[in-house]
Motif scaffolding. Structure first.
Motif: not given
Length: 173
Positions: A43-48, A60-64, A100-104, A165-173
């Motif tokens: 999952s890390v590889y495919v989702c990344g 990806f955060v929401a699906c995870g 896969a997307v956390d650090q990004a 809560l990830i959708y509160r981060v408006s600066s990231v798509r």
């Protein structure tokens, strides 16, 4: 996500022993750990790769979060060896999508270059704090609030809340 993961996984050996009641719980734990690891790596590889190609992170955060919550629901509703394998697979896929997307996401929202070390230190509190407090909270839930079904329900709800809560981060798509 980290708290939900800690709640769902930290007492697995006890869940296997107390609920599944298998002859060799340590062997089942090893199997579940390997399944979790395998699905997490895939999952890390495919989702990344997909996240980079699509330029999207939040989905990806929401699906995870949904994957991890589904795993919690499966094992809370119908605990058994088969459902434990299915739940562990869903945990792995969900955590992998998140990792896969956390650090990004974190590096994309850091406000100022001169404060990156401080900001990443705060981020590490968000990573390791739940991993430290999760087992303590899990023990309290199991012992005082209704056992493993309540624990997995709490982990599932926690996961869903993190996905929202990830959708509160408006600066990231």
């Amino acid at each position: 996500m980290n708290l939900a993961n800690a709640l769902a996984t930290s007492y697995q050996l006890y869940f296997i022993t107390d609920v599944l009641r298998v002859a060799h719980p340590e062997q089942v734990l090893l199997l579940l750990t390997m399944v979790y690891l395998g699905w997490t790596l895939v999952s890390v590889y495919v989702c990344g790769v997909l996240s980079d190609r699509l330029g999207r992170r939040r989905a990806f955060v929401a699906c995870g979060a949904i994957g991890q919550a589904l795993g919690c629901a499966v094992v809370a509703i119908a605990p058994g060896m088969g459902t434990a394998l299915a739940a562990t697979s869903l945990f792995g896929v969900g955590v992998g999508a998140y990792l896969a997307v956390d650090q990004a996401i974190i590096t994309a929202v850091l406000p100022a270059a001169e404060n990156r070390a401080r900001d990443l230190g705060i981020m590490n509190i968000g990573l390791f704090g739940p991993q430290t407090l999760g087992p303590l909270l899990a023990g309290l839930v199991i012992g005082a609030l209704g056992g493993y079904q309540v624990l997995f329900a709490l982990a599932g709800v926690t996961s869903l809340v993190s996905g929202l809560l990830i959708y509160r981060v408006s600066s990231v798509r």
